[in-house]
Scaffold this active site. Structure first.
Site, PDB file in Angstrom:
ATOM      1  N   GLY A  99      -0.504  42.210  33.612  1.00  0.00           N
ATOM      2  CA  GLY A  99       0.890  42.619  33.411  1.00  0.00           C
ATOM      3  C   GLY A  99       1.105  44.001  32.821  1.00  0.00           C
ATOM      4  N   ARG A 120       3.192  27.981  51.330  1.00  0.00           N
ATOM      5  CA  ARG A 120       3.671  29.278  50.844  1.00  0.00           C
ATOM      6  C   ARG A 120       5.198  29.338  50.896  1.00  0.00           C
ATOM      7  NH1 ARG A 120       1.719  34.349  54.152  1.00  0.00           N
ATOM      8  NH2 ARG A 120      -0.260  33.625  53.332  1.00  0.00           N
ATOM      9  N   MET A 132      -0.687  38.284  43.053  1.00  0.00           N
ATOM     10  CA  MET A 132      -1.827  38.144  43.966  1.00  0.00           C
ATOM     11  C   MET A 132      -1.548  37.220  45.151  1.00  0.00           C
ATOM     12  SD  MET A 132      -3.849  40.247  42.644  1.00  0.00           S
ATOM     13  CE  MET A 132      -5.418  39.941  43.452  1.00  0.00           C
ATOM     14  N   ARG A 133      -0.324  37.249  45.663  1.00  0.00           N
ATOM     15  CA  ARG A 133      -0.022  36.431  46.835  1.00  0.00           C
ATOM     16  C   ARG A 133       0.732  37.257  47.860  1.00  0.00           C
ATOM     17  NH1 ARG A 133      -1.074  31.184  46.142  1.00  0.00           N
ATOM     18  NH2 ARG A 133      -1.314  30.490  44.001  1.00  0.00           N
ATOM     19  N   ASN A 188       5.913  47.134  45.784  1.00  0.00           N
ATOM     20  CA  ASN A 188       4.594  46.779  45.277  1.00  0.00           C
ATOM     21  C   ASN A 188       3.873  48.048  44.857  1.00  0.00           C
ATOM     22  OD1 ASN A 188       2.275  45.105  44.768  1.00  0.00           O
ATOM     23  ND2 ASN A 188       1.375  45.867  46.685  1.00  0.00           N
ATOM     24  N   HIS A 214      -0.073  49.635  44.471  1.00  0.00           N
ATOM     25  CA  HIS A 214      -1.441  49.383  44.926  1.00  0.00           C
ATOM     26  C   HIS A 214      -2.341  50.531  44.462  1.00  0.00           C
ATOM     27  CE1 HIS A 214      -4.522  47.664  47.515  1.00  0.00           C
ATOM     28  NE2 HIS A 214      -4.826  48.907  47.850  1.00  0.00           N
TER      29      HIS A 214
HETATM   30  C1  GRF Z   1      -2.885  47.103  39.442  1.00  0.00           C
HETATM   31  O1  GRF Z   1      -4.021  47.896  39.641  1.00  0.00           O
HETATM   32  C2  GRF Z   1      -1.976  47.128  40.660  1.00  0.00           C
HETATM   33  O2  GRF Z   1      -2.010  48.349  41.326  1.00  0.00           O
HETATM   34  C3  GRF Z   1      -2.577  46.046  41.529  1.00  0.00           C
HETATM   35  O3  GRF Z   1      -2.989  45.051  40.637  1.00  0.00           O
HETATM   36  C4  GRF Z   1      -3.241  45.620  39.349  1.00  0.00           C
HETATM   37  C5  GRF Z   1      -2.355  44.885  38.393  1.00  0.00           C
HETATM   38  O4  GRF Z   1      -2.561  45.253  37.061  1.00  0.00           O
HETATM   39  N1  GRF Z   1      -1.626  45.598  42.518  1.00  0.00           N
HETATM   40  P1  GRF Z   1      -1.532  44.807  35.943  1.00  0.00           P
HETATM   41  O5  GRF Z   1      -1.439  43.289  36.019  1.00  0.00           O
HETATM   42  O6  GRF Z   1      -0.220  45.472  36.233  1.00  0.00           O
HETATM   43  O7  GRF Z   1      -2.137  45.262  34.640  1.00  0.00           O
END
Ligand code: GRF
Length: 195
Positions: free
Chosen positions: A15, A68, A93-94, A110, A112
């Site tokens: 988070g 889902r 993570m989904r 999102n 990434h």
């Molecule tokens: C981050 O690196 C984000 O880019 C990826 O998952 C990670 C999440 O980290 N999608 P956090 O839970 O925000 O610390």
């Protein structure tokens, strides 16, 4: 002055990006907005405690063997109940169902940890190292039905050093994520939601 934009954040773990967004809302770097709810599909997500510490409402909505679509329906209902305008995935993570995407058209973002379209999916930093990339970075994009494939909003480049490990590269990219995500959200809110 229009009503503050209502942001819902979905997490599955640490988070830290959720915290970056919450802090940016508090400091006014994301103006005229509020974090309405943080939803996790994992009951032990560390980010839940961080959200509660900031007096943000949290919900745990587990998949619990459902399809889902059923799982997403419950999440969408929770977001709608709170009149959320913008959904931010932050380490969620989904993959979202088509129904979820339709409920918030061009309203789901999102982040990434790579320069998309390079290195989508899991372990993006490891992929970058294994390919010998000399730069990597992070991307905020609109979410569509593809995996990390929706239209790019903003990106930030981060150098890959010769002696980088997955850990050291991840730390360098994450520091940039924490700046980039609030900037992207502020941009999207000012361009799209308050016209
Ligand atoms: C981050 O690196 C984000 O880019 C990826 O998952 C990670 C999440 O980290 N999608 P956090 O839970 O925000 O610390």
């Amino acid at each position: 002055m229009t009503e503050p934009a209502r942001i819902g954040i979905l997490i599955s773990g640490r988070g830290s990006n959720m915290v970056a967004l919450a802090d940016a809302v508090r400091d006014g770097r994301i103006p005229n907005a509020e974090i309405s709810v943080v939803i996790s599909d994992q009951p032990d997500a560390r980010g839940l405690v961080k959200a509660r510490d900031r007096s943000i409402e949290t919900l745990v909505i587990e998949r619990s063997g459902r399809s889902r679509e059923e799982h997403d329906r419950e999440i969408v209902a929770a977001l709608r109940n709170r009149q959320v305008d913008l959904v931010c995935l932050a380490g969620y993570m989904r993959v979202l169902s088509g129904e979820f995407l339709k409920a918030f058209p061009r309203r789901i973002l999102n982040i990434h940890p790579s320069l998309l379209p390079s290195f989508p999916g899991l372990e993006a930093q490891k992929q970058a190292l294994e390919h010998g990339a000399k730069v990597s970075g992070c991307t905020v994009h609109f979410v569509d039905e593809t995996l990390d494939g929706g239209p790019v909003i903003v990106q930030r480049v981060v150098p890959v050093l010769d002696d980088d490990t997955v850990e050291s590269l991840s730390v360098r990219i994450l520091a940039e994520e924490h700046h980039l995500y609030p900037e992207a959200v502020a941009m999207v809110l000012s361009n799209n939601l308050q016209e």
